[in-house]
Design a protein around this motif. Structure first.
Motif, mmCIF file in Angstrom:
data_model
loop_
_atom_site.group_PDB
_atom_site.id
_atom_site.type_symbol
_atom_site.label_atom_id
_atom_site.label_comp_id
_atom_site.label_asym_id
_atom_site.label_seq_id
_atom_site.Cartn_x
_atom_site.Cartn_y
_atom_site.Cartn_z
ATOM 1 N N LEU A 592 0.595 -1.118 -0.016
ATOM 2 C CA LEU A 592 -0.188 -0.002 0.014
ATOM 3 C C LEU A 592 0.969 1.312 -0.065
ATOM 4 O O LEU A 592 0.529 2.109 -0.641
ATOM 5 C CB LEU A 592 -1.049 0.005 1.156
ATOM 6 N N VAL A 593 1.825 1.445 0.530
ATOM 7 C CA VAL A 593 2.887 2.616 0.996
ATOM 8 C C VAL A 593 3.544 2.411 -0.576
ATOM 9 O O VAL A 593 3.540 3.816 -1.006
ATOM 10 C CB VAL A 593 3.780 2.179 1.923
ATOM 11 N N ARG A 594 3.796 1.588 -0.963
ATOM 12 C CA ARG A 594 4.332 1.660 -2.445
ATOM 13 C C ARG A 594 3.345 2.172 -3.503
ATOM 14 O O ARG A 594 3.809 3.162 -4.269
ATOM 15 C CB ARG A 594 5.026 0.093 -2.918
ATOM 16 N N SER A 595 2.123 1.421 -3.455
ATOM 17 C CA SER A 595 1.075 2.080 -4.416
ATOM 18 C C SER A 595 0.762 3.642 -4.125
ATOM 19 O O SER A 595 0.531 4.362 -5.260
ATOM 20 C CB SER A 595 0.118 1.310 -4.307
ATOM 21 N N ALA A 596 0.722 4.037 -2.920
ATOM 22 C CA ALA A 596 0.480 5.313 -2.721
ATOM 23 C C ALA A 596 1.666 6.338 -3.366
ATOM 24 O O ALA A 596 1.226 7.190 -3.752
ATOM 25 C CB ALA A 596 0.409 5.584 -1.054
ATOM 26 N N ALA A 597 2.860 6.006 -2.897
ATOM 27 C CA ALA A 597 3.855 6.751 -3.666
ATOM 28 C C ALA A 597 3.969 6.842 -4.944
ATOM 29 O O ALA A 597 4.091 8.056 -5.479
ATOM 30 C CB ALA A 597 5.446 6.060 -3.164
ATOM 31 N N ALA A 598 3.554 5.721 -5.609
ATOM 32 C CA ALA A 598 3.504 5.676 -7.265
ATOM 33 C C ALA A 598 2.418 6.513 -7.746
ATOM 34 O O ALA A 598 2.612 7.339 -8.525
ATOM 35 C CB ALA A 598 3.354 4.203 -7.686
ATOM 36 N N LEU A 599 1.317 6.390 -6.910
ATOM 37 C CA LEU A 599 0.008 7.405 -7.288
ATOM 38 C C LEU A 599 0.404 8.711 -7.137
ATOM 39 O O LEU A 599 0.156 9.535 -7.952
ATOM 40 C CB LEU A 599 -1.138 6.989 -6.401
ATOM 41 N N ARG A 600 0.939 9.114 -5.922
ATOM 42 C CA ARG A 600 1.364 10.483 -5.740
ATOM 43 C C ARG A 600 2.251 11.029 -6.618
ATOM 44 O O ARG A 600 2.118 12.286 -7.041
ATOM 45 C CB ARG A 600 1.616 10.655 -4.179
#
Length: 739
Positions: A592-600
């Motif tokens: 989730l942290v990785r996906s959130a960083a990619a989205l941001r």
């Protein structure tokens, strides 16, 4: 030996294991002023070992235990004062007996011959201790020939196998409760027999009612005398009333049975879980001796204080804590506690204080190791980071204490210039963090200037049940491990900040990126998150706040792994069932942290907008260190490449399978999937095997380089390479070379 002798030898082994724990801890805490009450249990433990050794005719062990008992009795009665050197001799005698007890029946005679001379020497030294005729001797590391302890857990109490085997020790009381619950289950199951008979009776009544209704129908249709209709109607109504009463009674009985069964099942489940739990104190015997021995070796004075001995912990978690606690305590003595003269100059007592505490907090196990030493020199760590090329001076200067201390957990990072038997290689804290992450927990470091150092380990109490926060995302329930959830915060307008269209939320005087959880999970058509609540996940600078639609509370869930045929599902760790039977997915916080960083960062949007004519080369960086990831991203973006980030090898493999990349940059030592295994998987995949791969690692030995290249990497660089143009030049070369 006869079979009876062999069984007695097993009993002797168990006896030594039990009493050695008492002796090891008690001796480590003894000093010249110890009261008789503190020596009494040690004397009794030595006496019990002597009796057990006499039963199996191990004369050397009998003599050693007897000499230890004499010395302890003398100290108990005030005839002599045990000096640190005397305690060293007593501990070496204990080590010899413990080593003897761990030998197999076949190896025992050979071992006795090899170590008999050491036993005689120890017996003489112990006799001298008992007579008060000893003189100061060298620290334990230079004690001359003796067998030394076998592979012991926590430095002196029990063979390592005590945690490693498949046996589960439970008390007689626990077994009695389990048997009682099993008996109740048997009685509960027999309640179904009369219930089944009653339901059969209801079925018979229903058949009779059906016959009456058939007769009534015929009578009304004229195929039977009409005068029978009133009587048939009355009989049918009477039969219907009987059926209603029977059905109501059976429904009530089924409800009671269901309630009783649920209660019994819950009690049985709780008791089974309890049988796996062991007191935290089971992991602590020998730790006091670890502190004492390391302090003596370094010429320091230190004492260990342990709290929360009765805190219940799953035996697997307890076993996993063994090595980390050993290292953290050694680290506290070596790096934390100052030499006596330095402590005196700082106005501190000569003896340093180290505390180890365990407690349940918010449904988790909290283990804290604290010392009252000088603390971590933040500026020294900052200089070492720059010197090793892990960050430039500008980036290092802006690191917060929490970010700065995270470097200490990196593989190969050490605050020491020299390598000793105790520290200096930079592998211990990295291993501690790996264990904590593998158990689904977190590790935090706090060290205010001059205020000592504290390591906090937050772990699940048991691996059988996962404590979770359940929230509604995209109209469906999802579970997030409580151990990885920093907090739940209100998304108040006063706490919000918008920069370039990106929202952040103020949490603990810091601004954390704020995203809708449904957007991170890519749930199309999800309703807006209007609950005003967000889950803060991640650690240090990687924290992110995920806004959810509703909170459904905390639940203890029995988790089930996903079908292996699905592979690693992005952002999902496992599945479970809520108490009402609703299936729920357990989210993977690291994903989730990785996906959130990619989205941001707009990585997904950029990928959709790129065209074949103006396509920017994309590089995947796979690195578990936040700061190293950031440094590599900056270097590559300055060189004109689009960069996506993965926090470990498994996340990198997922990204490679669903994305389109031109080159991969990876570390070696990472949780879940190492860089070497990632490269091997990539080279075995028909679609990815030609993809250029660069390994960037702390390991700079030639054999490490050869292992990386043998796995399939195109280049192997050390992490100092992004201080100059080496990294960008290698990436450019590989991308421009036809393959």
């Amino acid at each position: 030996m006869s079979d009876d002798d062999l069984s007695l030898l097993a009993l002797f082994r168990a006896e030594v294991e039990s009493h050695a724990a008492v002796l090891s801890d008690g001796l480590a805490r003894l000093d010249a002023g110890s009261e008789a009450a503190a020596i009494e249990p040690l004397m009794r433990a030595a006496h019990s070992i002597k009796g057990a050794a006499r039963v199996v005719d191990l004369d050397a062990a009998v003599r050693l235990a007897h000499a230890m008992e004499d010395a302890l009795v003398g100290a108990q009665h005030g005839r002599l004062r045990l000096s640190p050197a005397d305690v060293d001799v007593l501990l070496r005698g204990l080590d010899w007996i413990v080593a003897l007890s761990t030998q197999s029946e076949d190896d025992l005679p050979i071992w006795m011959v090899a170590h008999g001379e050491a036993a005689e020497e120890l017996e003489q030294q112990l006799a001298a201790v008992g007579s008060g005729a000893t003189s100061p001797t060298a620290p334990p590391s230079d004690t001359g020939p003796h067998p030394g302890p076998p592979p012991l857990r926590a430095g002196g109490n029990a063979p390592a196998s005590s945690f490693d085997n498949d046996a589960v020790r439970i008390t007689a009381d626990t077994l009695s409760r389990l048997m009682g619950l099993a008996a109740e289950s048997l009685v509960q199951a027999r309640r179904l027999e009369p219930l089944g008979a009653a339901l059969q009776q209801l079925k018979t009544r229903q058949h009779a009612l059906a016959d009456l209704l058939d007769g009534l129908r015929d009578s009304l249709a004229g195929s039977a005398p009409r005068e029978r209709a009133p009587r048939l109607t009355a009989d049918a109504l009477h039969a219907l009333d009987d059926c209603r009463q029977l059905l109501a009674a059976r429904i009530a009985e089924v409800d009671r049975f269901a309630l009783d069964s649920a209660t019994l099942s819950a009690r049985l489940y709780d008791q089974v879980i309890a049988s796996r739990l062991r007191p935290f104190g089971d992991a602590t015997p020998g730790l006091a001796r670890v502190v004492r021995d390391v302090a003596r070796q370094l010429g320091k004075q230190a004492r260990l204080e342990i709290g929360g001995l009765g805190t219940a912990v799953d035996r697997e978690i307890l076993a996993a804590l063994d090595a980390p606690l050993n290292h953290l305590l050694r680290n506290a003595v070596d790096h934390g506690i100052e030499a006596p003269e330095l402590r005196a100059a700082a106005g501190k007592p000569a003896e340093g204080r180290i505390s180890l505490d365990a407690m349940h907090q918010d449904g988790l196990l909290l283990v804290r190791v604290r010392d009252d030493g000088a603390g971590i020199d933040a500026e020294s760590v900052r200089r070492r980071i720059v010197a090793r090329g892990l960050a430039d001076a500008e980036l290092a200067a802006g690191l917060s204490p929490e970010e700065l201390f995270s470097f200490i957990l990196l593989p190969g990072f050490s605050t020491r210039d020299d390598v000793s038997q105790i520290s200096g290689r930079g592998v211990g804290l990295d291993a501690v963090q790996t264990m904590v992450q593998a158990a689904g927990g977190t590790l935090q470091i706090a060290s205010p200037p001059g205020g000592g150092t504290e390591f906090s380990l937050r772990l699940p109490v048991t691996r059988s049940v996962l404590r979770t926060v359940v929230a509604t995302i995209g109209g469906e329930p999802y579970a997030v491990p409580l151990a990885r959830t920093g907090r739940i915060v209100a998304v108040a307008p006063a706490l919000l900040r918008h920069d370039d269209g990106r929202a952040s939320l103020r949490v603990d005087d810091d601004h954390v990126p704020l995203l809708a959880a449904a957007d991170v999970l890519e749930l199309d058509g999800a309703p807006p998150a209007e609950s005003g609540l967000a889950l803060v996940i991640g650690e240090a600078a990687e924290r992110v706040a995920l806004e959810v639609e509703a909170l459904l509370g905390e639940h203890d869930l029995v988790v089930h792994p996903l079908d292996a045929r699905l592979g690693k599902v992005p952002d999902v760790a496992a599945a479970a069932t809520l108490p009402d039977g609703t299936p729920v997915l357990v989210l993977d916080v690291d994903d989730l942290v990785r996906s959130a960083a990619a989205l941001r960062q707009g990585g997904r949007v950029r990928a959709r907008r790129e065209t074949a004519q103006h396509r920017v080369r994309r590089v995947l960086v796979v690195e578990d260190s936040l700061t190293v990831r950031e440094m590599e991203r900056r270097v590559l973006e300055r060189a004109g490449y689009a960069v996506d980030l993965a926090i470990d090898g498994m996340e990198g493999w997922n990204a490679l399978r669903r994305g389109d990349y031109d080159l991969v940059l990876t570390d070696i030592d990472m949780p879940r999937l190492t860089g070497l295994e990632l490269v091997r998987r990539l080279r075995a995949d028909p679609r990815l095997r030609a993809l250029p791969v660069v390994i960037v690692s702390y390991k700079d030995r030639d054999e490490d380089r050869q292992r990386g290249l043998a796995a399939g990497a195109d280049r192997y660089l050390t992490k100092s390479s992004f201080q100059d143009d080496t990294l960008a030049a290698v990436v450019r070369e590989l991308l421009e070379t036809p393959r």
